[in-house]
Design a protein around this motif. Structure first.
Motif, PDB file in Angstrom:
ATOM      1  N   TRP A  99      -0.613   4.730  -1.591  1.00  0.00           N
ATOM      2  CA  TRP A  99      -0.994   5.955  -0.898  1.00  0.00           C
ATOM      3  C   TRP A  99       0.070   7.049  -1.018  1.00  0.00           C
ATOM      4  O   TRP A  99      -0.267   8.216  -1.212  1.00  0.00           O
TER       5      TRP A  99
ATOM      6  N   ASN B 202       0.804  -1.222   0.000  1.00  0.00           N
ATOM      7  CA  ASN B 202       0.000   0.000   0.000  1.00  0.00           C
ATOM      8  C   ASN B 202       0.836   1.271   0.000  1.00  0.00           C
ATOM      9  O   ASN B 202       0.343   2.345  -0.344  1.00  0.00           O
TER      10      ASN B 202
ATOM     11  N   ARG C 200      -4.616   5.467  -7.869  1.00  0.00           N
ATOM     12  CA  ARG C 200      -6.019   5.111  -7.679  1.00  0.00           C
ATOM     13  C   ARG C 200      -6.265   3.698  -8.189  1.00  0.00           C
ATOM     14  O   ARG C 200      -5.731   3.313  -9.229  1.00  0.00           O
TER      15      ARG C 200
END
Length: 446
Positions: free
Chosen positions: A356, A352, A361
């Motif tokens: 992030w 992740n 997206r």
């Protein structure tokens, strides 16, 4: 001659005006799975499950025609991965879908049967229309998209894919297109592209519309000119349309394939940047539970070598578990990973931090609404996007056709003939066909 034989002859003789006066038969042949066989592959790995054992060709009753519906004489259909899932009863038996749909209304109860007529594509001729149908009549040559919606609630009236009762016809509903007759809602129908044969016209529906929404539509990645688009399985049933849309829309596809033959198909479509993942030896997983970030990095480096140092603006994802970590890593800062399937597994894992901290997206995309399907079919009809049909089987051999797709032993799309007695029939616009014949045949004899 049987009633179905009379209908077939009228279509083959181009006497479409006679279709309305011919009787609809009481039964027809359809490719089915059986509810009492849903546990037949229990204990086997997915790769060992054989669609030839579970897919049957049965004589079944013609369903009751309801309001807003149409019966279509099916000339040809095609194999999609959802038919493979249905045939191996994964991730769940589709009879659970039919049971749920059957509880919705007395009319939908028709779908809850001990057999499931499968298939989510067709080309054919309208036989009958139900009350309230105004845009279509018997004798119309049509193709069908696979979105089945009720639209009785508010959620679907901005985007019909968000309807609370949205289903995929022939997968989550009964009476699908791998059959001699199919039942559809009238708002599934679209004009058959007149320069294509029946089997060519039947093959784009599901995958073409899916690729259009996923890549082109504002509901998907909203691709623009100059975007670098990483396309997994770029010569396959779905990826081959994504490759065409990228090229047609002024984007730059980076095509990921698994063999020199598949690389050559992408070159025939016009793509120049190609990665043969088998030749490069990418192994994104060290073992069943752990991915290898060094392989992500090696993959990203290869992409940048091809693009002159640029990362993908869009990653066109559908393999799922096997590739998703690499996809999230590879997308550029602020880029988009758009996913519509998980043919290698549904439980995705990714780091992740790359999502992030780099403002990427992930967008989920599922089939397409009627407008998107119509636009995708319009591009086929104008010869701007071409079918990717590589091979066609008889209805009796649908199990083998599904096995080809299950084992990735195919290119592009695999077609199935229903009422069409042979390939090559149904062309109306020979001039347009001749203009685009190389594109139409790009996947043939590969």
């Amino acid at each position: 001659m049987s009633q179905l034989g009379e209908i077939q002859q009228a279509i083959l003789n181009d006497d479409l005006g006679a279709v309305a006066s011919l009787d609809v038969p009481e039964t027809y042949r359809g490719v089915t799975v059986h509810k009492d066989e849903a546990d037949m592959f229990e204990g086997l790995e997915s790769r060992d499950k054989d669609p030839r054992k579970s897919l049957h060709v049965d004589e079944v009753p013609v369903p009751e025609l309801g309001p807003g519906e149409a019966l279509v004489a099916v000339m040809a259909s095609a194999i999609n991965y959802n038919t493979v899932w249905t045939s191996i009863f994964e991730p769940v038996s589709t009879f659970k879908f039919l049971e749920r749909y059957g509880r919705l209304s007395p009319l939908s109860k028709r779908h809850d049967l001990p057999y499931h007529v499968v298939g989510s594509d067709l080309s054919g001729v309208v036989l009958r229309t139900g009350p309230g149908v105004h845009n279509w009549k018997p004798g119309d040559e049509v193709v069908a998209h696979c979105l089945n919606v009720e639209l009785e609630g508010p959620d679907g009236h901005n985007d019909t894919m968000l309807d609370s009762e949205q289903r995929i016809w022939g997968f989550e509903t009964n009476f699908g297109g791998l059959a001699e007759i199919a039942l559809v809602k009238s708002n599934q129908l679209m004009p058959k592209p007149d320069h294509l044969t029946w089997e060519e016209a039947a093959s784009p529906g599901l995958v073409n519309s899916t690729a259009y929404r996923q890549l082109v539509s504002r509901n998907g990645a909203d691709m623009k000119q100059g975007d670098i688009v990483l396309i997994w399985g770029a010569s396959g049933g779905l990826g081959s349309y994504a490759t065409q849309y990228a090229l047609n829309g002024g984007a730059i596809p980076v095509c990921v394939v698994s063999s020199p033959e598949k690389a050559e198909i992408c070159r025939k479509l016009g793509a120049e940047l190609i990665i043969d993942r088998n030749a490069e030896g990418y192994k994104f997983w060290k073992d069943e539970h752990n991915q290898d970030p060094k392989e992500w990095q090696r993959f990203g480096k290869k992409i940048r070598e091809l693009t002159g140092g640029e990362d993908p603006d869009i990653v066109f994802e559908h393999p799922g578990r096997e590739t998703f970590g690499a996809s999230v890593y590879a997308a550029r800062k602020g880029g988009t990973i758009v996913t519509c399937a998980s043919t290698s597994g549904y439980m995705h894992q990714y780091d992740n931090r790359y999502l992030w901290m780099n403002l990427k997206r992930i967008i989920g995309s599922h089939f397409a609404n009627y407008r998107e399907s119509w636009e995708a079919n319009r591009l086929i009809a104008k010869g701007l996007i071409h079918p990717t049909l590589s091979k066609t089987y008889a209805l009796e051999d649908t199990g083998q056709a599904a096995l080809d797709v299950h084992r990735n032993a195919h290119q592009g799309k695999v077609g199935v003939l229903a009422l069409a007695p042979e390939e090559g029939l149904g062309v109306r616009n020979h001039e347009l066909r001749e203009k685009h014949i190389d594109g139409i045949n790009a996947f043939r004899n590969v």
